[in-house]
Design an enzyme around this catalytic site. Structure first.
Site, PDB file in Angstrom:
ATOM      1  NE  ARG A 155      21.029 -48.188 -16.142  1.00 15.87           N
ATOM      2  CZ  ARG A 155      19.705 -48.343 -16.116  1.00 15.87           C
ATOM      3  NH1 ARG A 155      18.920 -47.487 -16.759  1.00 15.87           N
ATOM      4  NH2 ARG A 155      19.160 -49.343 -15.451  1.00 15.87           N
TER       5      ARG A 155
ATOM      6  CB  CYS B 110      15.774 -53.578 -18.635  1.00 16.99           C
ATOM      7  SG  CYS B 110      14.316 -53.731 -17.582  1.00 16.99           S
TER       8      CYS B 110
END
Length: 312
Positions: free
Chosen positions: A202, A263
Site C-alpha cells: 500500500r 497509517c
C-alpha cells in the site's frame, strides 16, 4: 496542556504504577480477575474490522464476548461531525461516552479485540484513546479474543449488559496527537520525520487501500515501518522491549529526533506509538493519516498508487 511540574509528578507516579498496570495481560490473569469478581477491572471489547474483511463486530459481540465486557465502538466513539470516519472526539465527548459504558477513572481497563490474524489489531487504537484522554490504568489482552477462546475463557452471548453511567474525567495529553495542520507544519519545516505503519504494498502504491475510492501511495520523504514488525509471528504477541528497540534501530529510527506516526486511517499507527511507549518514548499519532493527507496534502508531497475501484 499540563505544566512541566505536573508532568514530572505524573512520570514519577507512573513509574510506580507501571508495576501495577502492565501493558499486556494474559488470558489466565484476566480469568482470575473475573473469577474473583474484581470490580475494579472493566473489560472492553474494542474490536473494529476493515470493511474488506466483511465482518460485523457488533454482531460478533452479541454472539460471544468475555463476561462483563462492554462494547467500545470506534465508529461511534468519534467526532461524527468531522468529514473523516473515526475522527478523535473531543475530551468531553470521550468522557461522556466512556462514562456511559460504566468506566470510571479508578478502573483498570482491559481491552481486547477479535482480529483473525493476530488476535490484536484495533486494541492499540483503543489503548491510545484512553491514554490520550489521561487514563493510565489500561491494558491489552494478549492474543485477544481468539486466544481467550483457545484457552477456554468463559464466553457469554447477548446484547451489552445494562451498566450504570459513571463520571469519567478526562485529562487531554496534547503531546500524543497531531492534526493535519500540525503534521503539515512539521513536514514542511522538516522538524519531524513521519513513520508510516501500512504494509509495503500500500505504501509503495502497488496494492489498493481498503477504501476503493482513494489511491494508495505515500507522503514523500516518509519511512515505511509496518506495524506487524513489532509482533512475533510465532507467538502472535508483541516482541520484547529489546527486540522492539532493534526494529526501530533497523528502520533508522533515532529517538534523539522527533517522529510522527501515520497509517491508512489512524488504527495501526497506534501500534508504533505503543511500541515507542514500551521504549519510554512518545511518538504522536497523526490520526487523519493517509486518508486525510491524500485529500488535503500538497500535490508535490504525494506519490499516488493504484485505486481499488479502478482495479475491478
Amino acid at each position: 496542556g499540563c505544566d512541566h511540574q505536573v508532568d514530572l509528578c505524573i512520570s514519577k507516579f507512573e513509574v510506580k504504577m507501571a508495576a501495577i498496570t502492565p501493558l499486556f495481560v494474559s488470558v489466565q490473569w484476566l480469568q482470575e480477575q473475573i473469577a474473583t469478581s474484581n470490580a475494579n477491572i472493566k473489560v472492553v471489547d474494542g474490536t473494529w474490522h476493515l470493511p474488506m474483511w466483511k465482518r460485523d463486530a457488533e454482531a460478533e459481540y452479541e454472539s460471544g464476548h468475555i463476561e462483563g465486557a462492554v462494547r467500545f465502538n470506534l465508529d461511534e466513539i468519534s467526532d461524527k461531525s468531522a468529514p473523516l470516519p473515526r475522527t478523535i472526539p473531543s475530551a468531553q465527548e470521550f468522557g461522556e461516552k466512556v462514562g456511559k459504558l460504566g468506566v470510571s477513572n479508578s478502573n483498570h481497563v482491559v481491552i481486547y479485540d477479535n482480529n483473525a490474524n493476530l488476535g490484536m489489531f484495533s486494541a492499540a487504537r483503543v489503548w491510545y484513546m484512553f491514554r490520550l484522554f489521561g487514563h493510565k490504568e489500561v491494558s491489552i489482552l494478549d492474543g485477544g479474543f481468539p486466544k481467550w477462546q483457545a484457552e477456554g475463557g468463559k464466553i457469554v452471548s447477548g446484547s451489552q449488559p445494562d451498566v450504570n453511567p459513571v463520571e469519567f474525567k478526562t485529562t487531554y495529553c496534547v503531546e500524543m496527537f497531531l492534526s493535519f495542520e500540525q503534521t503539515l507544519d512539521a513536514y514542511t519545516r522538516k522538524t519531524a520525520k513521519i513513520l508510516d505503519a501500512r504494509p509495503p504494498g500500500r505504501y509503495n502504491g502497488k496494492d489498493p487501500e481498503p477504501n476503493p475510492k482513494i489511491p494508495s501511495g505515500h507522503i514523500i520523504g516518509t519511512e515505511n515501518l509496518v506495524w506487524r514488525a513489532f509482533f512475533n509471528p510465532d507467538t502472535k504477541s508483541l516482541k520484547t522491549r529489546e527486540e522492539i528497540e532493534k526494529v526501530f534501530s533497523n528502520a533508522g529510527v533515532n529517538f534523539d529526533q522527533s517522529y510522527i506516526v501515520s497509517c491508512g486511517g489512524g488504527i495501526t499507527a497506534c501500534w508504533i506509538a505503543l511500541a515507542a511507549f514500551i521504549c519510554g518514548q512518545n511518538i504522536p499519532v497523526f490520526t487523519g493519516s493517509w486518508l486525510e493527507w491524500v485529500k488535503r496534502g500538497p500535490d508535490d508531497s504525494k506519490v499516488l498508487g493504484v485505486k481499488g475501484e479502478d482495479l475491478k
